[in-house]
Motif scaffolding. Structure first.
Motif, short mmCIF file in Angstrom:
data_model
loop_
_atom_site.label_atom_id
_atom_site.label_comp_id
_atom_site.label_asym_id
_atom_site.label_seq_id
_atom_site.Cartn_x
_atom_site.Cartn_y
_atom_site.Cartn_z
N ILE A 1 -7.72 -5.43 -0.58
CA ILE A 1 -7.06 -4.33 0.13
C ILE A 1 -7.61 -2.96 -0.26
CG2 ILE A 1 -4.87 -3.17 0.54
CD1 ILE A 1 -5.12 -5.88 1.87
N ALA A 2 -7.72 -2.66 -1.55
CA ALA A 2 -8.07 -1.28 -1.92
C ALA A 2 -8.79 -1.14 -3.26
CB ALA A 2 -6.81 -0.41 -1.95
N LEU B 1 0.83 -1.21 0.00
CA LEU B 1 0.00 0.00 0.00
C LEU B 1 0.86 1.26 0.00
CD1 LEU B 1 -2.86 -0.61 2.60
CD2 LEU B 1 -3.15 -0.08 0.19
N ILE C 1 -5.25 5.87 -0.29
CA ILE C 1 -4.34 4.73 -0.40
C ILE C 1 -4.48 4.11 -1.79
CG2 ILE C 1 -4.38 4.25 2.07
CD1 ILE C 1 -6.33 1.98 1.51
N ARG C 2 -3.40 3.54 -2.28
CA ARG C 2 -3.43 2.87 -3.57
C ARG C 2 -2.33 1.81 -3.61
NH1 ARG C 2 -0.83 7.33 -7.84
NH2 ARG C 2 1.30 7.28 -6.98
N LEU C 3 -2.35 0.99 -4.68
CA LEU C 3 -1.35 -0.06 -4.84
C LEU C 3 -0.72 0.03 -6.23
CD1 LEU C 3 -3.97 -1.69 -3.16
CD2 LEU C 3 -1.94 -3.07 -2.72
#
Length: 330
Positions: A187-188, A118, A129-131
């Motif tokens: 997660i995102a 993240l 937030i990002r990936l």
């Protein structure tokens, strides 16, 4: 967190508190502990070692520990060998870090910028937030640097398409990519949750068509790699959920798919897309099953949020659009 040894009588396990129940005959009291350690002393007797600490493990998430109350709370989140510490008071963070470092060899990386893939930013009370780096890695590993991007993760009629393509001779890359996509979706990236779950059903025997479909999800991520998931920004907004379902969307099993998403304080905090475990006989039944699953998630969220000081004093609204289901609930 130093343990102390004491003589107690075990009377059972408390499922409500998720811990062992003991009688302390010296103090005429009942003690409940999740972290009791039994020590064999011989002659058929044993001693119980209990941790002495003000830290409390969250009843909703066993990897979350909370110390203190009110503004003085310190949160400790454990994921395998990675730890996040959060508090409004840096002195408390330093004290707990030093305490842990006396027992374990730790490395402090400072303010959180990256955690388990993240990327975390801070913008006026909002946590985007990002990936992006994780997506770039998947693109590189699967040799899709020059691939065209896609505007949607999956064709809306994918489940109804007839698949006459050959099975993949080696499903290793398919399994690996689906696993990476599942991590992203949990997660995102809620926008790929449904398509990833559908493609995950084929990991045992994927076909060429399935491989093309899973690469389309990756091409969509390549287009949207800069997207952030926004957390916070509207502290006055209460917890609210949305529930929906298709009906017999899986043409092979005739089972429906449940979908739910929850918003709190201006951000999306929980979502799910999963095939139902039973076959429903109408769209109303499918919606009712999806709603019951959403209610289970609501109960868990209402149990978790107070650990962060966010007490849920009002009811939680779950929005549902099937009139038959709503009428039955009335």
């Amino acid at each position: 967190m130093d343990p102390k040894e004491c003589k107690l009588t075990l009377i059972g396990y408390s499922h409500e508190h998720k811990g062992y129940r003991f009688i302390d005959r010296e103090n005429d009291s009942v003690v409940i502990s999740r972290d009791a350690r039994f020590i064999e002393l011989g002659n058929g007797t044993s001693s119980v070692e209990l941790p002495v600490s003000e830290d409390q493990s969250s009843s909703a998430d066993q990897c979350l520990y909370v110390k203190g109350v009110g503004e003085d709370r310190v949160f400790l989140l454990v994921y395998v060998d990675d730890i996040l510490l959060a508090s409004k008071n840096n002195v408390d963070i330093k004290r707990i870090y030093d305490s842990l470092n006396n027992v374990f060899k730790l490395t402090c990386l400072g303010e959180i910028l990256h955690f388990l893939g993240l990327e975390v930013k801070r913008e006026n009370g909002v946590l985007p937030i990002r990936l992006k780096q994780y997506i770039d890695k998947l693109v590189a590993v699967n040799g899709m640097h020059d691939a065209k991007t896609a505007k949607s993760p999956m064709n809306s009629g994918y489940l109804n398409e007839v698949d006459n393509s050959e099975l993949l001779k080696d499903n290793t890359k398919y399994r690996s990519l689906v696993g990476g996509l599942l991590y992203l979706s949990v997660i995102a990236r809620s926008d790929i949750a449904a398509s990833t779950v559908i493609l995950g059903r084929r990991v045992a025997a994927p076909s060429e068509a399935n491989w093309t479909a899973v690469k389309r999800v990756l091409r969509y991520l390549k287009l949207t790699r800069e997207y952030y998931l926004r957390l916070g920004g509207a502290s006055e907004e209460p917890l609210v959920g949305y529930s929906d379902a298709d009906w017999a969307g899986d043409p092979e099993s005739r089972r429906s798919t449940s979908g739910a998403v929850f918003f709190y304080a201006g951000g999306t905090i929980s979502w799910a897309s999963r095939r139902q475990s039973c076959v429903t006989l109408s769209s109303m039944e499918a919606e009712f099953v999806a709603l019951s699953e959403a209610c289970q998630e609501t109960i868990w969220l209402r149990q978790l949020l107070p650990d962060f000081g966010e007490d849920q004093t009002q009811h939680t609204e779950i929005r549902e659009d099937n009139q038959g289901c709503l009428t039955m609930l009335e």
